[in-house]
Design a protein around this motif. Structure first.
Motif, PDB file in Angstrom:
ATOM      1  N   ARG A 254      -7.805   1.707   4.452  1.00 17.45           N
ATOM      2  CA  ARG A 254      -6.669   2.104   5.281  1.00 17.45           C
ATOM      3  C   ARG A 254      -6.597   1.196   6.495  1.00 17.45           C
ATOM      4  NH1 ARG A 254      -6.096   7.795   8.489  1.00 17.45           N
ATOM      5  NH2 ARG A 254      -7.679   6.778   9.733  1.00 17.45           N
ATOM      6  N   LEU A 255      -5.401   0.791   6.855  1.00 22.76           N
ATOM      7  CA  LEU A 255      -5.150   0.018   8.063  1.00 22.76           C
ATOM      8  C   LEU A 255      -4.299   0.848   8.984  1.00 22.76           C
ATOM      9  CD1 LEU A 255      -4.248  -3.450   6.496  1.00 22.76           C
ATOM     10  CD2 LEU A 255      -6.475  -2.671   7.300  1.00 22.76           C
ATOM     11  N   LYS A 256      -4.205   0.442  10.226  1.00 25.47           N
ATOM     12  CA  LYS A 256      -3.327   1.094  11.192  1.00 25.47           C
ATOM     13  C   LYS A 256      -2.172   0.166  11.536  1.00 25.47           C
ATOM     14  CE  LYS A 256      -5.475   5.014  12.392  1.00 25.47           C
ATOM     15  NZ  LYS A 256      -4.848   6.335  12.457  1.00 25.47           N
TER      16      LYS A 256
ATOM     17  N   GLY B  95       0.824  -1.200   0.000  1.00 25.97           N
ATOM     18  CA  GLY B  95       0.000   0.000   0.000  1.00 25.97           C
ATOM     19  C   GLY B  95       0.857   1.249   0.000  1.00 25.97           C
ATOM     20  N   LEU B  96       0.191   2.381   0.138  1.00 25.78           N
ATOM     21  CA  LEU B  96       0.830   3.688   0.096  1.00 25.78           C
ATOM     22  C   LEU B  96       0.770   4.339   1.470  1.00 25.78           C
ATOM     23  CD1 LEU B  96      -0.910   4.875  -3.180  1.00 25.78           C
ATOM     24  CD2 LEU B  96       1.277   3.663  -2.976  1.00 25.78           C
ATOM     25  N   CYS B  97       1.834   5.017   1.847  1.00 18.67           N
ATOM     26  CA  CYS B  97       1.897   5.749   3.109  1.00 18.67           C
ATOM     27  C   CYS B  97       2.334   7.183   2.820  1.00 18.67           C
ATOM     28  CB  CYS B  97       2.885   5.097   4.062  1.00 18.67           C
ATOM     29  SG  CYS B  97       2.456   3.413   4.563  1.00 18.67           S
TER      30      CYS B  97
ATOM     31  N   ASN C 198       5.863   3.702   0.919  1.00 17.73           N
ATOM     32  CA  ASN C 198       5.096   2.462   0.826  1.00 17.73           C
ATOM     33  C   ASN C 198       5.094   1.687   2.137  1.00 17.73           C
ATOM     34  OD1 ASN C 198       6.386   2.728  -2.165  1.00 17.73           O
ATOM     35  ND2 ASN C 198       4.389   1.726  -2.258  1.00 17.73           N
ATOM     36  N   ALA C 199       4.154   0.755   2.206  1.00 11.80           N
ATOM     37  CA  ALA C 199       4.178  -0.301   3.218  1.00 11.80           C
ATOM     38  C   ALA C 199       3.970  -1.615   2.486  1.00 11.80           C
ATOM     39  CB  ALA C 199       3.092  -0.090   4.257  1.00 11.80           C
TER      40      ALA C 199
ATOM     41  N   GLU D 277       5.403  18.754  11.444  1.00 14.97           N
ATOM     42  CA  GLU D 277       5.550  17.600  10.561  1.00 14.97           C
ATOM     43  C   GLU D 277       4.850  16.402  11.186  1.00 14.97           C
ATOM     44  OE1 GLU D 277       9.697  18.536   8.207  1.00 14.97           O
ATOM     45  OE2 GLU D 277       9.771  17.203   9.945  1.00 14.97           O
ATOM     46  N   GLN D 278       4.367  15.502  10.322  1.00 10.79           N
ATOM     47  CA  GLN D 278       3.617  14.350  10.822  1.00 10.79           C
ATOM     48  C   GLN D 278       3.983  13.093  10.048  1.00 10.79           C
ATOM     49  OE1 GLN D 278      -0.562  14.811  12.008  1.00 10.79           O
ATOM     50  NE2 GLN D 278      -0.484  16.899  11.202  1.00 10.79           N
ATOM     51  N   ASP D 279       3.941  11.990  10.783  1.00  8.78           N
ATOM     52  CA  ASP D 279       4.223  10.669  10.233  1.00  8.78           C
ATOM     53  C   ASP D 279       2.915   9.883  10.322  1.00  8.78           C
ATOM     54  OD1 ASP D 279       5.647   8.593   9.202  1.00  8.78           O
ATOM     55  OD2 ASP D 279       6.986   8.343  10.914  1.00  8.78           O
ATOM     56  N   TYR D 280       2.155   9.833   9.240  1.00 10.06           N
ATOM     57  CA  TYR D 280       0.829   9.234   9.294  1.00 10.06           C
ATOM     58  C   TYR D 280       0.929   7.716   9.360  1.00 10.06           C
ATOM     59  CZ  TYR D 280      -0.677  13.908   8.001  1.00 10.06           C
ATOM     60  OH  TYR D 280      -0.889  15.256   7.981  1.00 10.06           O
ATOM     61  N   ASP D 281       0.114   7.121  10.217  1.00 14.76           N
ATOM     62  CA  ASP D 281       0.210   5.684  10.453  1.00 14.76           C
ATOM     63  C   ASP D 281      -0.795   4.875   9.643  1.00 14.76           C
ATOM     64  OD1 ASP D 281      -2.118   6.356  11.738  1.00 14.76           O
ATOM     65  OD2 ASP D 281      -1.553   5.534  13.692  1.00 14.76           O
ATOM     66  N   GLY D 282      -1.380   5.478   8.623  1.00 14.03           N
ATOM     67  CA  GLY D 282      -2.314   4.747   7.772  1.00 14.03           C
ATOM     68  C   GLY D 282      -1.629   4.104   6.584  1.00 14.03           C
ATOM     69  N   ILE D 283      -2.296   3.118   6.015  1.00 13.25           N
ATOM     70  CA  ILE D 283      -1.849   2.495   4.772  1.00 13.25           C
ATOM     71  C   ILE D 283      -3.013   2.598   3.793  1.00 13.25           C
ATOM     72  CG2 ILE D 283      -0.851   0.464   3.681  1.00 13.25           C
ATOM     73  CD1 ILE D 283      -0.243  -0.610   6.490  1.00 13.25           C
ATOM     74  N   TRP D 284      -2.778   3.260   2.677  1.00 13.15           N
ATOM     75  CA  TRP D 284      -3.817   3.475   1.682  1.00 13.15           C
ATOM     76  C   TRP D 284      -3.641   2.499   0.516  1.00 13.15           C
ATOM     77  CZ3 TRP D 284      -2.382   7.018   5.111  1.00 13.15           C
ATOM     78  CH2 TRP D 284      -3.344   7.911   5.609  1.00 13.15           C
TER      79      TRP D 284
END
Length: 201
Positions: free
Chosen positions: A197-199, A92-94, A112-113, A153-160
């Motif tokens: 999206r997953l966490k 997925g995409l991060c 990516n993830a 700044e942010q590090d988003y924990d989702g996977i799209w």
């Protein structure tokens, strides 16, 4: 995992060129971690970052990134996801929200993830290394291109499963890599909701 294996408009792994490249990278290996490593190194090292090399055209679809050999971080992440999915590896995409020079304005950064059997979801960043940027594939340890270093700044924990709308707008509406740089996508994804999206946990 179906959404993270799907072929779609922008992660078009069923395109003949993408599929052929994915199979070539896999070779005779059936080790998903090894295949993921090969795909990562190919995109990181063989696909040129559009701004690092000042290289047009602006690409978005995975197949276009492969054919032209260039893409912004977002587009490179589309290709890496496609190569992984073509090999049956969920990907997925991060996103991160970063500054350009340690102060606002902010913009999204794409990475990516990948789901690895021994490690679970693992983030990797194939934007391309250069002085001051050294991303590696070394699971289970993350070594991304950029660390969160500046307030805001942010590090988003989702996977799209699919590219964010702001990213698509920038890549599809701007005619040159110079124009993309002047209109880098930005969005606050901290409260975003999407069924694809997953966490991380």
């Amino acid at each position: 995992m179906e959404e993270f294996l799907a072929s779609s408009t922008y992660i078009d792994w069923q395109h003949p060129a993408v599929l052929a490249q994915a199979l070539q990278l896999a070779g005779r290996s059936d080790d998903q971690t090894e295949i993921a490593r090969r795909c990562f190194h190919f995109v990181r090292d063989q696909i040129r970052h559009s701004w690092d090399y000042r290289q047009n055209p602006v690409t978005c679809k995975a197949s276009d990134v492969l054919v032209h050999g260039t893409g912004y971080c977002y587009a490179k992440s589309h290709l890496l996801a496609a190569l992984l999915r073509a090999n049956g590896i969920p990907a997925g995409l991060c996103y991160q929200r970063l500054t350009i020079a340690n102060e606002p304005p902010f913009c999204l950064h794409g990475l990516n993830a990948v789901f690895l059997p021994q490690h679970g979801w693992y983030r990797l960043d194939a934007r391309g290394n250069k002085p001051g940027v050294q991303a590696e594939f070394c699971p289970p340890q993350e070594q991304l291109a950029f660390a969160i270093a500046t307030a805001g700044e942010q590090d988003y924990d989702g996977i799209w499963a699919e590219p964010h709308a702001a990213v698509l707008s920038a890549l599809l509406e701007q005619p040159t890599v110079e124009a993309v740089l002047e209109n880098l996508p930005d969005a606050d994804l901290s409260t975003a909701t999407t069924p694809a999206r997953l966490k991380f946990s």
